[in-house]
Design a protein around this motif. Structure first.
Motif, PDB file in Angstrom:
ATOM      1  N   UNK A 115     -43.968  73.036  33.785  1.00 41.18           N
ATOM      2  CA  UNK A 115     -42.600  73.525  33.553  1.00 41.18           C
ATOM      3  C   UNK A 115     -42.569  75.049  33.414  1.00 41.18           C
ATOM      4  N   UNK A 116     -43.688  75.630  32.993  1.00 39.93           N
ATOM      5  CA  UNK A 116     -43.748  77.076  32.814  1.00 39.93           C
ATOM      6  C   UNK A 116     -43.519  77.822  34.122  1.00 39.93           C
ATOM      7  N   UNK A 117     -43.840  77.187  35.243  1.00 38.60           N
ATOM      8  CA  UNK A 117     -43.648  77.838  36.541  1.00 38.60           C
ATOM      9  C   UNK A 117     -42.173  78.007  36.877  1.00 38.60           C
ATOM     10  N   UNK A 118     -41.305  77.258  36.206  1.00 36.85           N
ATOM     11  CA  UNK A 118     -39.869  77.312  36.481  1.00 36.85           C
ATOM     12  C   UNK A 118     -39.126  78.281  35.551  1.00 36.85           C
ATOM     13  N   UNK A 166     -49.783  56.923  24.408  1.00 31.11           N
ATOM     14  CA  UNK A 166     -49.820  57.636  25.682  1.00 31.11           C
ATOM     15  C   UNK A 166     -48.528  58.420  25.856  1.00 31.11           C
ATOM     16  N   UNK A 167     -48.608  59.694  26.231  1.00 35.87           N
ATOM     17  CA  UNK A 167     -47.377  60.467  26.436  1.00 35.87           C
ATOM     18  C   UNK A 167     -46.616  59.956  27.647  1.00 35.87           C
ATOM     19  N   UNK A 168     -45.290  60.111  27.684  1.00 39.28           N
ATOM     20  CA  UNK A 168     -44.521  59.664  28.845  1.00 39.28           C
ATOM     21  C   UNK A 168     -44.874  60.481  30.080  1.00 39.28           C
ATOM     22  N   UNK A 169     -44.605  59.925  31.231  1.00 40.16           N
ATOM     23  CA  UNK A 169     -44.897  60.643  32.473  1.00 40.16           C
ATOM     24  C   UNK A 169     -44.012  61.870  32.595  1.00 40.16           C
ATOM     25  N   UNK A 170     -44.623  62.946  33.100  1.00 45.66           N
ATOM     26  CA  UNK A 170     -43.868  64.179  33.285  1.00 45.66           C
ATOM     27  C   UNK A 170     -43.111  64.129  34.605  1.00 45.66           C
ATOM     28  N   UNK A 171     -42.231  65.120  34.813  1.00 48.67           N
ATOM     29  CA  UNK A 171     -41.469  65.207  36.068  1.00 48.67           C
ATOM     30  C   UNK A 171     -42.420  65.350  37.253  1.00 48.67           C
ATOM     31  N   UNK A 198     -35.181  73.500  24.425  1.00 48.17           N
ATOM     32  CA  UNK A 198     -35.669  74.408  25.466  1.00 48.17           C
ATOM     33  C   UNK A 198     -36.553  73.658  26.458  1.00 48.17           C
ATOM     34  N   UNK A 199     -36.608  74.188  27.678  1.00 53.46           N
ATOM     35  CA  UNK A 199     -37.496  73.589  28.686  1.00 53.46           C
ATOM     36  C   UNK A 199     -38.944  73.678  28.226  1.00 53.46           C
ATOM     37  N   UNK A 200     -39.291  74.792  27.579  1.00 56.84           N
ATOM     38  CA  UNK A 200     -40.605  74.936  26.953  1.00 56.84           C
ATOM     39  C   UNK A 200     -40.410  75.627  25.611  1.00 56.84           C
TER      40      UNK A 200
END
Length: 873
Positions: free
Chosen positions: A327-330, A220-225, A626-628
């Protein structure tokens, strides 16, 4: 050693005997697993307890069975929605996993190079190894020299050198010493440098790393922000909901005692009647907890994620890490490669000159024969069995295209390769040592400024060595500069009788090849959109400054007077200086991987959110940082593994489209919050206040609150989850880092909607309007209908910033269907279901009053929008 590979018949025998390289798919959950998850949610457990409690009391004759029956019906509906959503999200995740798992490799079969899916590898295959590739099966090296990173199997990041050994005999072992021996290679490891060939010995689950690779598929991937922020919001609301529930129970009990005259009078009836009073207050109190928590939040996140992943694929965007979509919105800075991202990546050789600046393109001469030898042997690209060029980078493929497959085969038959130095971004050249039957010599291919400085002579068209005078050197550099200013990429070809690994002095220049890589047609418009959206774009390229500027200018990234620096200039700057110039920076030429990483790090330190593109092995650290990180489908396996998103078309325009979809994601989440939280907040406040004002009466029946909060919650998560991208999203500035969950005045809008809801409840309950609903049951029915319709109208005001509530509605027809469905549901529940939900039929006049009162949400929002627009102007 046989380098012809397996025959087709041998491939099938090997697959039957030793198995496939395809890993088994992880076991999928069944519908009942999702049902169990839904029914064990804390809020659902509370509802089950309430229903069971009331069923017992109903069986004892203390209260009606209608309310617990309706609670069970609501739970069944919610569980059904959870099952459908869970199965859909799981299917979407499996499809995404299958697409991101696709990898290709080159093998030799039937004596020719073939490109195959890694899953089709079999024991005995002869696999070609190149820098940047992942190794997909266990085996041992039989030709060439490579360095591998074994971190995937032993955690060690130190590169391990692998070379063939004539005495090597493969013995399967679980000993970790094999990881670092001279010959053994293992699935999951990465080639950091060099080229070679390997023989496959184990495939699929039989590889050393097979079991781990299978387990990785199910992690399971970790929880996102965003997940964490929403969890905190739910915890915060739950805490205050619990406090409100406790207060409400106390208030309802005290109010009941005061109305009865004393505690003894309140409990003066039979034991069952006393239990019924306490049970009703407990049920109402517990229902407040349910009303307070926006249970649809996890559902909306899953639905919007699924929707975005599906939409992104249509635009050639493969979201490997779905947690990075919001994250792309930031993102307010995009650092983009040039070749293949801003440009088509389909390079064509159009110019070739000798050391005297004479055109020798497509000419026949002794010099051209040496150039053909260089571009054929000093090349990572090859002709496959169909005569198509495969492997290598875009430059390798472009220069090899100057030869026919037949010419290349003739050259390979004559020359004997002794040693190869693969191209690296640090060295900026590649070299091959050859033997012509008499002597060893080395041919070089690389950056002109790197190779020309080491040349003392050049070969004329007849192959005669001629001095490269200072005057001719200046003329050559000037000619190259002219080509690069036309966005042409130049490659120098040299030859030497030295066989050192480095660049020798006094080389002979063979020629300069110019290749053209045109800017993609859609890139200038994409750059324009990015700038309009408040996003800075920096072109990062390994090309020289002239070519970098020419391409950046054509793409709209750079204009005369903007800041463009070379890699050397950037490296010479202090961190403070770099941070100072980043907002003005547009181009970095001759960029190294370390510069990419440093740029990302320093940009993040000044609060910027960075998207980075990359396709090379050494781009991996910058992509991770990178953030993304955007990897390219045609890039190295290392870069694709490090990236969060893979662009299947390698196109810069797809990066900008991904940002738009990321903004859409956040808008859809915020729209749902702005829709749901006013319902939760107003119910929370009024459930405490109303019993005091009304002398102990509940605002709404427990089952009514459940219907509004859970069914409407779930339905509207579907409607807002389907909102498509809107043009206005790319007219906004990016969300600032650290701005929290509620953005662009969302708290104010939620507060205003909550106040309007509470005020309209007051209008329908008290005064002349309230007198139209004389009985307690009719008044409760009116309040229930009002809440349903207010929510519908509020949904229309939220989904667009326009005064026209139907703007773009045709792009989300599900929203209309759900709004009409909720309206119809309210009519049916009030006028036809009756006792099951504690309502009574209303006449036409009463419905008109409720409808008009609920519609007041719209003009209030029009006023807000008008004030906001005037303020922004």
């Amino acid at each position: 050693m046989n380098f012809n590979g397996l025959k087709s018949s041998e491939v099938e025998v090997s697959r039957t005997t030793y198995g496939s390289n395809k890993l088994p798919e992880p076991e999928l959950k069944k519908w009942y697993h999702f049902a169990k998850e839904a029914l064990t949610e804390p809020i659902t457990m509370i509802l089950i307890i309430i229903a069971l409690f009331q069923l017992v009391l109903g069986a004892m004759g203390v209260m009606s069975l209608s309310e617990p029956v309706m609670i069970i019906v609501v739970l069944a509906i919610v569980t059904g929605i959870a099952i459908k959503t869970g199965l859909g999200v799981q299917k979407s995740a499996a499809e995404l996993r299958a697409k991101t798992a696709v990898r290709y490799c080159d093998v030799v079969r039937d004596g020719s190079v073939q490109t195959i899916n890694k899953d089709d590898l079999v024991v005995g295959d002869l696999v070609l190894l190149r820098t940047g590739q992942e190794i997909f099966a266990d085996g041992f090296i039989v030709d060439g020299e490579i360095s591998v990173n074994n971190a995937a199997i032993n955690g060690e990041t130190k590169e391990c050198r692998k070379i063939p050994s004539a005495n090597y005999k493969h013995v399967k072992t679980t000993s970790t010493t094999a990881y670092t021996d001279q010959c053994s290679l293992f699935a999951g490891t990465v080639i950091m440098s060099g080229e070679g060939k390997m023989i496959v010995t184990d495939v699929g689950v039989n590889t050393v790393n097979g079991d781990t690779l299978v387990k990785m598929q199910t992690l399971e991937p970790p929880k996102t922000a965003l997940d964490i922020a929403l969890d905190h919001l739910c915890d915060f609301i739950s805490k205050w909901g619990t406090i409100a529930a406790a207060l409400a129970f106390v208030i309802m009990t005290i109010t009941g005692i005061l109305n009865a005259g004393s505690l003894s009078q309140y409990f003066s009836g039979s034991i069952l009647e006393s239990i019924q009073k306490v049970a009703q207050n407990v049920s109402n109190a517990l229902t407040i907890i349910v009303a307070a928590v926006p249970e649809g939040l996890p559902l909306i996140v899953k639905l919007v994620t699924k929707q975005n992943v599906s939409t992104m694929e249509k635009f050639n965007i493969l979201a490997k890490n779905t947690g990075k979509i919001p994250e792309l919105a930031y993102v307010n800075l995009i650092c983009t490669d040039k070749t293949g991202t801003l440009t088509t990546g389909e390079m064509t050789s159009t110019v070739m000159i000798n050391g005297n600046c004479q055109d020798i393109f497509n000419k026949e001469s002794s010099l051209n024969e040496l150039i053909d030898l260089n571009i054929c042997m000093n090349n990572s690209a090859v002709f496959d069995s169909n005569g198509n060029i495969t492997g290598g980078n875009s430059i390798d493929r472009a220069v090899l295209d100057m030869l026919s497959p037949e010419d290349a085969q003739k050259i390979q038959n004559k020359a004997i390769m002794k040693k190869r130095v693969p191209f690296s971004s640090e060295n900026k050249f590649s070299a091959v040592t050859l033997n012509n039957g008499a002597n060893d010599f080395t041919v070089y291919k690389g950056a002109p400024e790197k190779l020309i400085e080491k040349c003392k002579f050049y070969l004329d068209n007849d192959g005669i060595v001629t001095e490269l005078t200072e005057e001719k050197r200046k003329a050559l550099k000037s000619h190259i500069k002219g080509l690069t200013e036309k966005a042409m990429r130049c490659i120098a070809l040299t030859i030497s009788d030295k066989t050192d690994d480095g660049l020798p002095d006094e080389m002979n220049l063979l020629g300069i090849i110019g290749v053209v890589d045109p800017v993609r047609n859609e890139v200038p418009e994409a750059v324009k959109i990015a700038h309009k959206a408040g996003i800075q774009v920096i072109e990062i390229t390994g090309d020289c400054m002239e070519t970098a500027k020419a391409v950046a200018m054509e793409a709209g990234i750079y204009k005369p007077g903007d800041l463009a620096v070379t890699n050397d200039e950037f490296e010479a700057m202090s961190d403070v200086k770099v941070k100072e110039i980043i907002p003005q920076l547009r181009v970095i030429s001759r960029c190294s991987p370390n510069t990419k990483l440093r740029l990302v790090t320093l940009a993040q330190e000044i609060g910027m959110s960075v998207a980075m593109t990359g396709d090379g092995v050494n781009d991996a650290p910058a992509l991770k940082k990178a953030d993304v990180g955007f990897g390219m489908q045609d890039g190295s396996d290392v870069a694709k593994e490090a990236a969060d998103i893979v662009l299947t078309d390698n196109n810069f325009a797809s990066v900008v489209k991904a940002v738009e979809l990321g903004r859409t994601f956040m808008h859809n989440i915020m729209m749902f919050l702005e829709f749901q939280l006013p319902i939760n907040i107003s119910l929370l406040i009024l459930s405490m206040v109303f019993p005091i004002i009304s002398g102990g009466s509940a605002l709404l029946a427990a089952v009514q609150i459940l219907i509004v909060n859970i069914i409407m919650d779930s339905l509207n998560s579907l409607s807002f989850g389907g909102e498509p991208p809107k043009e206005e999203y790319m007219n906004e500035e990016p969300i600032m880092k650290g701005s929290g969950l509620f953005i662009r005045g969302a708290k104010g809008r939620i507060a205003l909607s909550s106040i309007v809801f509470i005020a309209l409840f007051g209008v329908i309950t008290f005064g002349p309007v309230g007198n139209m609903f004389a009985t307690k049951l009719s008044a409760m029915t009116a309040r229930f209908a009002l809440l349903c319709l207010m929510a519908v109208f509020n949904g229309f005001t939220i989904r667009t910033d326009s005064m026209n509530l139907f703007k773009g509605i045709k792009n989300n027809k599900l929203f209309v269907y759900i709004a009409l469905g909720i309206f119809a549901m309210a009519v049916v529940l009030c006028n036809f279901v009756g006792n099951l939900v504690q309502t009574t039929p209303m006449d036409v006049k009463q419905w008109i009053v409720v409808l008009v009162t609920a519609f007041m949400v719209v003009p209030v929002d029009w006023i807000r929008k008008t004030i906001c627009k005037k303020g922004s102007n």
